[in-house]
Design a protein around this motif. Structure first.
Motif, mmCIF file in Angstrom:
data_model
loop_
_atom_site.group_PDB
_atom_site.id
_atom_site.type_symbol
_atom_site.label_atom_id
_atom_site.label_comp_id
_atom_site.label_asym_id
_atom_site.label_seq_id
_atom_site.Cartn_x
_atom_site.Cartn_y
_atom_site.Cartn_z
ATOM 1 N N GLN A 1 83.774 50.496 -88.496
ATOM 2 C CA GLN A 1 84.725 51.506 -88.735
ATOM 3 C C GLN A 1 86.083 50.693 -88.920
ATOM 4 O O GLN A 1 87.070 50.867 -89.523
ATOM 5 N N ASN A 2 86.229 49.879 -87.719
ATOM 6 C CA ASN A 2 87.552 49.247 -87.409
ATOM 7 C C ASN A 2 87.871 48.318 -88.828
ATOM 8 O O ASN A 2 88.860 48.078 -89.197
ATOM 9 N N GLY A 3 86.829 47.500 -89.316
ATOM 10 C CA GLY A 3 86.787 46.597 -90.616
ATOM 11 C C GLY A 3 87.282 47.618 -91.574
ATOM 12 O O GLY A 3 88.187 47.194 -92.448
ATOM 13 N N PHE A 4 86.692 48.760 -91.679
ATOM 14 C CA PHE A 4 87.000 49.645 -93.113
ATOM 15 C C PHE A 4 88.478 50.099 -92.978
ATOM 16 O O PHE A 4 89.042 49.945 -94.084
ATOM 17 N N THR A 5 88.981 50.329 -91.855
ATOM 18 C CA THR A 5 90.048 50.658 -91.519
ATOM 19 C C THR A 5 91.399 49.822 -92.035
ATOM 20 O O THR A 5 92.256 49.933 -92.581
ATOM 21 N N LEU A 6 90.889 48.562 -91.475
ATOM 22 C CA LEU A 6 91.732 47.409 -91.791
ATOM 23 C C LEU A 6 91.675 47.111 -93.304
ATOM 24 O O LEU A 6 92.981 46.938 -93.871
ATOM 25 N N LEU A 7 90.660 47.364 -94.049
ATOM 26 C CA LEU A 7 90.606 46.997 -95.440
ATOM 27 C C LEU A 7 91.625 48.265 -96.261
ATOM 28 O O LEU A 7 92.270 48.152 -96.921
ATOM 29 N N LEU A 8 91.470 49.489 -95.657
ATOM 30 C CA LEU A 8 92.379 50.839 -96.078
ATOM 31 C C LEU A 8 93.759 50.178 -95.957
ATOM 32 O O LEU A 8 94.802 50.660 -96.724
ATOM 33 N N GLN A 9 94.190 49.808 -94.964
ATOM 34 C CA GLN A 9 95.632 49.197 -94.460
ATOM 35 C C GLN A 9 96.220 48.498 -95.422
ATOM 36 O O GLN A 9 97.271 48.510 -95.951
ATOM 37 N N VAL A 10 95.444 47.364 -95.694
ATOM 38 C CA VAL A 10 95.710 46.462 -96.844
ATOM 39 C C VAL A 10 95.785 47.103 -98.175
ATOM 40 O O VAL A 10 96.701 46.754 -99.019
ATOM 41 N N LEU A 11 95.171 48.132 -98.618
ATOM 42 C CA LEU A 11 95.008 48.617 -99.796
ATOM 43 C C LEU A 11 95.967 49.717 -99.943
ATOM 44 O O LEU A 11 96.480 50.270 -101.226
ATOM 45 N N ALA A 12 96.591 50.322 -98.847
ATOM 46 C CA ALA A 12 97.528 51.614 -98.722
ATOM 47 C C ALA A 12 98.718 51.203 -99.718
ATOM 48 O O ALA A 12 99.130 52.219 -100.398
ATOM 49 N N PRO A 13 99.389 50.225 -99.624
ATOM 50 C CA PRO A 13 100.564 49.958 -100.485
ATOM 51 C C PRO A 13 100.427 50.237 -101.986
ATOM 52 O O PRO A 13 101.207 50.421 -102.756
ATOM 53 N N TYR A 14 99.255 50.042 -102.495
ATOM 54 C CA TYR A 14 98.865 49.933 -103.868
ATOM 55 C C TYR A 14 98.596 51.318 -104.389
ATOM 56 O O TYR A 14 98.693 51.429 -105.687
ATOM 57 N N GLY A 15 98.409 52.183 -103.738
ATOM 58 C CA GLY A 15 97.836 53.741 -104.291
ATOM 59 C C GLY A 15 96.449 53.703 -104.737
ATOM 60 O O GLY A 15 95.917 52.786 -105.494
ATOM 61 N N LYS A 16 95.834 54.643 -104.434
ATOM 62 C CA LYS A 16 94.300 54.978 -104.686
ATOM 63 C C LYS A 16 94.125 54.826 -106.382
ATOM 64 O O LYS A 16 93.148 54.157 -106.714
ATOM 65 N N ALA A 17 94.780 55.446 -106.981
ATOM 66 C CA ALA A 17 94.974 55.604 -108.628
ATOM 67 C C ALA A 17 94.924 54.432 -109.278
ATOM 68 O O ALA A 17 94.504 54.099 -110.210
ATOM 69 N N SER A 18 95.758 53.470 -108.668
ATOM 70 C CA SER A 18 95.865 51.841 -109.236
ATOM 71 C C SER A 18 94.754 50.737 -108.772
ATOM 72 O O SER A 18 95.049 49.748 -109.379
#
Length: 177
Positions: free
Chosen positions: A36-53
């Motif tokens: 869970q912690n690793g997956f959260t880290l991944l999403l934090q890094v991807l957050a600025p790009y937006g899911k659609a892109s």
């Protein structure tokens, strides 16, 4: 379009982020835990790009299920499972950091036909059930194979052994054997 290549491992995964338009590496290959912690880290890094892109690609194997389920639950649309991109490009040795870039290349390139498959959100549960059914079938075939091998050995060494029992492979049969 932002490309995310994820190299799957048992306890940890590596990912990198590339800009599809100019090929610039936005995030160098980075390790994250398969939890869970690793997956959260991944999403934090991807957050600025937006899911659609974001287009996510990961190599296959059973260790990717937890991450795939997590991404689908967070509404990332159609993460893509690539089929062994390292082998497709003639690589022999495993290198997690380079494999993340290779996965992005597979997503970007149109040279590879059927090099990936899109995971449908509504079909994931069926996929898991299909995997369990296949595994059950394979185990039954394997059990039958070894039972036949055992019977062959018994017939060769002790041909009269089976005539002493009403049921093969029962408790008494196996204890005496």
């Amino acid at each position: 379009m932002i490309l995310v290549g994820i190299d799957i491992g048992k306890n940890s995964h590596f990912f990198c982020v590339l800009n599809r338009d100019d090929g610039e590496v936005l995030v160098q290959p980075t390790c994250f835990k398969n939890n869970q912690n690793g997956f959260t880290l991944l999403l934090q890094v991807l957050a600025p790009y937006g899911k659609a892109s974001v287009l996510i690609g990961m190599d296959t194997g059973h260790y990717h299920f937890a991450l795939l389920r997590y991404l689908l639950s967070k509404e990332f649309i159609n993460p893509i499972a690539t089929d062994m991109p390292r082998r497709m490009q003639g690589g022999i040795s495993k290198n997690n950091k380079l494999d993340t870039l290779t996965i992005c290349d597979v997503l970007f390139s149109s040279n590879h036909k059927k090099s990936y498959r899109i995971t449908k959100i509504d079909k994931f549960e069926y996929y898991e059930q299909r995997q369990l059914t296949r595994h059950h079938h394979n185990l039954k075939e394997e059990l039958n194979f070894y039972a036949n091998r055992l019977q062959k050995c018994i017939d060769l060494v002790l041909p009269e052994f089976n005539s002493l029992f009403k049921s093969k492979y029962g408790t008494v049969y196996m204890n005496i054997f």
